[in-house]
Design a protein around this motif. Structure first.
Motif, PDB file in Angstrom:
ATOM      1  N   ASP A  46       8.411   1.617  -4.680  1.00 36.06           N
ATOM      2  CA  ASP A  46       8.657   0.634  -3.608  1.00 36.06           C
ATOM      3  C   ASP A  46       7.372   0.069  -3.011  1.00 36.06           C
ATOM      4  O   ASP A  46       7.314  -0.247  -1.823  1.00 36.06           O
ATOM      5  CB  ASP A  46       9.522   1.243  -2.503  1.00 36.06           C
ATOM      6  N   GLU A  47       6.335  -0.035  -3.823  1.00 39.17           N
ATOM      7  CA  GLU A  47       5.049  -0.545  -3.359  1.00 39.17           C
ATOM      8  C   GLU A  47       4.501  -1.528  -4.388  1.00 39.17           C
ATOM      9  O   GLU A  47       4.580  -1.292  -5.594  1.00 39.17           O
ATOM     10  CB  GLU A  47       4.086   0.633  -3.168  1.00 39.17           C
ATOM     11  N   THR A  91       7.155  -6.195   1.019  1.00 42.38           N
ATOM     12  CA  THR A  91       6.967  -4.818   0.561  1.00 42.38           C
ATOM     13  C   THR A  91       5.528  -4.400   0.852  1.00 42.38           C
ATOM     14  O   THR A  91       4.636  -5.245   0.913  1.00 42.38           O
ATOM     15  CB  THR A  91       7.278  -4.717  -0.953  1.00 42.38           C
TER      16      THR A  91
END
Length: 121
Positions: A46-47, A91
């Motif tokens: 999630d990066e 993000t």
């Protein structure tokens, strides 16, 4: 293409292979927007990861990561900002440096996570 450009592309190929083996999803390579460029844009956990790749035949004169100076950091951060806006992403972003030293087929790769943070203009 000049020999040093070919060598740099070989180093980038090695860096992409390394990242993929580590579970990173490569979104773009050599992404350009105007005069700005990002070597590798990847995604993991999630990066969004923006990786600057520096390829050298040896470290006799300097470490590859030393080439990422304040000016290069500013340009990379500006390019990342353009990328995020262009793709309308929301993000967290991490800036890494991947050093690739040696010769094709026998590269030594070092992944420096969180190598730098966006400067306070």
């Amino acid at each position: 293409m000049a020999e040093h450009n070919i060598f740099g592309k070989e180093g980038e190929e090695a860096a992409v292979g390394y990242l993929e083996k580590q579970g990173y999803i490569i979104r773009h390579r050599n992404w350009r927007r105007g005069h700005l460029e990002l070597d590798i844009v990847a995604f993991k956990d999630d990066e969004l990861i923006v990786a600057e790749v520096k390829t050298r035949r040896n470290t006799d004169f300097a470490l590859p990561e030393a080439a990422v100076d304040k000016r290069k950091i500013r340009r990379t951060v500006s390019a990342a900002d353009a990328y995020i806006r262009y793709f309308q992403l929301d993000t967290p972003v991490r800036f890494d440096i991947i050093t690739v030293v040696g010769e094709k087929g026998n590269f030594c790769i070092e992944h420096i996570r969180e190598a730098f943070f966006p400067p306070m203009w």
